[in-house]
Motif scaffolding. Structure first.
Motif, PDB file in Angstrom:
ATOM      1  N   GLY A 111      27.700  54.052  54.122  1.00 24.26           N
ATOM      2  CA  GLY A 111      26.820  52.897  53.968  1.00 24.26           C
ATOM      3  C   GLY A 111      26.345  52.730  52.537  1.00 24.26           C
ATOM      4  N   ALA A 112      25.989  53.835  51.884  1.00 20.85           N
ATOM      5  CA  ALA A 112      25.537  53.763  50.497  1.00 20.85           C
ATOM      6  C   ALA A 112      26.664  53.313  49.575  1.00 20.85           C
ATOM      7  CB  ALA A 112      24.996  55.120  50.048  1.00 20.85           C
ATOM      8  N   THR A 113      27.875  53.775  49.835  1.00 15.43           N
ATOM      9  CA  THR A 113      29.020  53.373  49.011  1.00 15.43           C
ATOM     10  C   THR A 113      29.299  51.880  49.165  1.00 15.43           C
ATOM     11  OG1 THR A 113      29.967  55.589  49.269  1.00 15.43           O
ATOM     12  CG2 THR A 113      31.446  53.856  48.517  1.00 15.43           C
ATOM     13  N   ARG A 114      29.201  51.374  50.389  1.00 14.82           N
ATOM     14  CA  ARG A 114      29.405  49.940  50.608  1.00 14.82           C
ATOM     15  C   ARG A 114      28.366  49.107  49.840  1.00 14.82           C
ATOM     16  NH1 ARG A 114      30.496  50.035  57.151  1.00 14.82           N
ATOM     17  NH2 ARG A 114      32.778  50.237  57.058  1.00 14.82           N
ATOM     18  N   ARG A 115      27.127  49.578  49.833  1.00 14.31           N
ATOM     19  CA  ARG A 115      26.098  48.825  49.110  1.00 14.31           C
ATOM     20  C   ARG A 115      26.369  48.828  47.616  1.00 14.31           C
ATOM     21  NH1 ARG A 115      22.889  51.455  53.016  1.00 14.31           N
ATOM     22  NH2 ARG A 115      22.284  53.078  51.516  1.00 14.31           N
ATOM     23  N   LEU A 116      26.857  49.960  47.090  1.00 11.85           N
ATOM     24  CA  LEU A 116      27.175  50.020  45.671  1.00 11.85           C
ATOM     25  C   LEU A 116      28.326  49.089  45.316  1.00 11.85           C
ATOM     26  CD1 LEU A 116      26.892  53.858  44.958  1.00 11.85           C
ATOM     27  CD2 LEU A 116      25.333  52.047  44.185  1.00 11.85           C
ATOM     28  N   VAL A 117      29.350  49.064  46.167  1.00 14.13           N
ATOM     29  CA  VAL A 117      30.481  48.177  45.908  1.00 14.13           C
ATOM     30  C   VAL A 117      30.049  46.715  45.998  1.00 14.13           C
ATOM     31  CG1 VAL A 117      32.731  47.432  46.780  1.00 14.13           C
ATOM     32  CG2 VAL A 117      32.195  49.875  46.642  1.00 14.13           C
ATOM     33  N   ALA A 118      29.190  46.420  46.984  1.00 15.55           N
ATOM     34  CA  ALA A 118      28.708  45.038  47.112  1.00 15.55           C
ATOM     35  C   ALA A 118      27.886  44.631  45.893  1.00 15.55           C
ATOM     36  CB  ALA A 118      27.875  44.892  48.388  1.00 15.55           C
ATOM     37  N   GLY A 119      27.193  45.572  45.261  1.00 14.54           N
ATOM     38  CA  GLY A 119      26.405  45.270  44.068  1.00 14.54           C
ATOM     39  C   GLY A 119      27.201  45.341  42.787  1.00 14.54           C
TER      40      GLY A 119
END
Length: 486
Positions: free
Chosen positions: A208-216
């Motif tokens: 989940g944290a990796t997805r948020r970083l990629v989205a940002g």
């Protein structure tokens, strides 16, 4: 005068008779008598074990009431134990059958017939009339065991019954160990499943944290794919652990003599492996060999094979039976009158010349005794090898477990420090998740090792041969001679 000389000759011959065949004793060169086999175990001084007597009910050392109850149920209802107990009863029945040969043998007969006798058989030419004939008689006989054939047969049958009793004890050892092993495997699977679930939870947070970083815009799509692959790999381990836990419950049901549906999950529910409160007792080589039922069974089979040599050897000598009979034989209407009475008393001697294969049969039994001695030596050596191997595997697994426990402690300390740094804003959240993932991996490895440690303990207890005394039943095969064996 001639008759007196004949009787004196017979008496002298009988007095000279003795027990034939070899008297049984454990050979001096047998493996069980070797000093190296009776000394301390090679790994007896290792960490985690103690030179102390192995208790009869060794599973109670885990101090787990549910486990105690399961083992007692298995010893009472297991199908293999029931079959071995039936084999023991059959061997005891055979022992009683052989013992009955030492008692006087009796019988009775009665017959009625209408017949015409042959005139020619009486050297007559006139045809005799038809008669109603009757016969009634009683007889008793006793075999004088001058050459101890019956005594040797008794020895063989008793040793055979004791070997069957040892075989039953060996099944009890196996059933107790299998029950503990199945219970432990269920506990270990539950423990590992909990650790794997925590691994998956940490990995899902990382994903989940990796997805948020990629989205940002602060990461690459490949990072998400990599974390998703790790997540699915961890998820794939859960069904196997669930299946292992279910299989352990089904094995327990089989050992308890129940169908799979007859053992509800809550009866064997366990969330952590049982642990020993004290170092594992192992004793020494001498007590090991006295305790192992398979060694005792092989020794009793050697005793039986030795006694059968004497049984075969006795066939080289005469067999003397003393008997007496009395009855009435004659025309049916005259039975009971003086002329129809008959009786006889006296010895019966039978002797088969040693050209009928007796000596070859003796040689065959001697070869069987040599094979039984080889099996006895093999059982002794195998008992020592299995015990030393299990002892080495257990102590090495303890060392591995201690190292994994230290790794878990260090991973926990690192995770706590990373959490404080992350809360202070000095490191990113992914760094904390990485530390927690390391901790979860260390916990999973430690959980697997704890299951291996208890499994190695069960292997060692099985090799030590304890557990059969707790469920042993008193039988006629348990005698003063059996006590000498043990």
């Amino acid at each position: 005068m001639r008759r007196r000389r004949w009787l004196a000759c017979v008496a002298a011959t009988l007095c000279a008779c003795t027990t034939v065949g070899p008297d049984y004793r454990v050979p001096g060169d047998a493996a069980v008598r070797a000093p190296a086999a009776n000394g301390p175990l090679q790994g007896g001084a290792a960490h985690g074990v103690a030179i102390a007597p192995v208790p009869d009910d060794w599973w109670r050392l885990y101090d787990d009431q549910r486990l105690d109850r399961l083992v007692q149920q298995a010893l009472a209802a297991n199908t293999d134990i029931r079959a071995a107990a039936a084999n023991l009863r059959r061997a005891v029945a055979l022992l009683h059958e052989v013992e009955s040969e030492n008692l006087p043998q009796g019988g009775a007969s009665a017959s009625v017939s209408r017949a015409q006798l042959s005139a020619e058989s009486f050297l007559q030419t006139e045809k005799p009339p038809v008669f109603n004939l009757g016969d009634f008689g009683l007889g008793v006989s006793y075999l004088i065991d001058f050459f101890a054939k019956l005594a040797r047969a008794d020895e063989a049958a008793l040793a055979g019954a004791q070997a069957s009793e040892a075989a039953l004890d060996q099944v009890r050892v196996s059933v107790a160990a299998q029950t503990v092993r199945a219970y432990v495997q269920g506990c270990a699977a539950t423990h590992e499943l909990a650790a794997a679930t925590r691994q998956l939870e940490v990995q899902q947070r990382t994903l989940g944290a990796t997805r948020r970083l990629v989205a940002g815009g602060r990461g690459e799509p490949a990072d998400v794919a990599r974390e998703r692959a790790r997540t699915e790999a961890l998820r794939a381990a859960l069904p196997a652990l669930e299946a292992s836990r279910t299989a352990a419950r089904y094995r327990l049901a089989l050992l308890l003599g129940k169908p799979p549906a007859g053992l509800p999950p809550d009866e064997v529910e366990c969330h952590g492996e049982p642990t020993l409160r004290t170092p594992l007792p192992v004793g020494d080589g001498a007590t090991l060999l006295r305790r192992r039922p398979d060694v005792r069974q092989a020794e009793r089979e050697l005793a039986a094979a030795t006694a059968r040599i004497g049984v075969a050897t006795a066939d080289l000598y005469p067999s003397i039976r003393i008997g007496a009979s009395a009855g009435l034989t004659g025309v049916l209407s005259h039975l009971g009158s003086g002329p129809t009475a008959r009786w006889s008393v006296g010895p019966l001697l039978s002797w088969s010349l040693p050209t009928n294969g007796v000596r070859h049969r003796i040689h065959g039994h001697e070869a069987a005794a040599e094979a039984a001695l080889a099996r006895f030596d093999g059982a002794v050596l195998r008992a020592l090898q299995e015990t030393e191997t299990a002892l080495s595997a257990y102590t090495r697994e303890l060392e591995r477990h201690e190292a994994l426990h230290a790794a878990y402690e260090h991973a926990g300390e690192a995770a706590r420090q990373q959490r404080r740094l992350q809360q202070a804003g000095r490191i990113p959240y992914l760094a904390l998740l990485d530390a927690e993932r390391t901790l979860a991996d260390a916990e999973a490895a430690l959980a697997a090792s704890e299951g291996h440690v208890v499994s190695r303990q069960v292997d060692l207890f099985l090799a030590l041969g304890g557990g059969w005394q707790a469920g042993r039943m008193a039988t006629p095969a348990t005698s003063a001679q059996d006590e000498k064996i043990e």
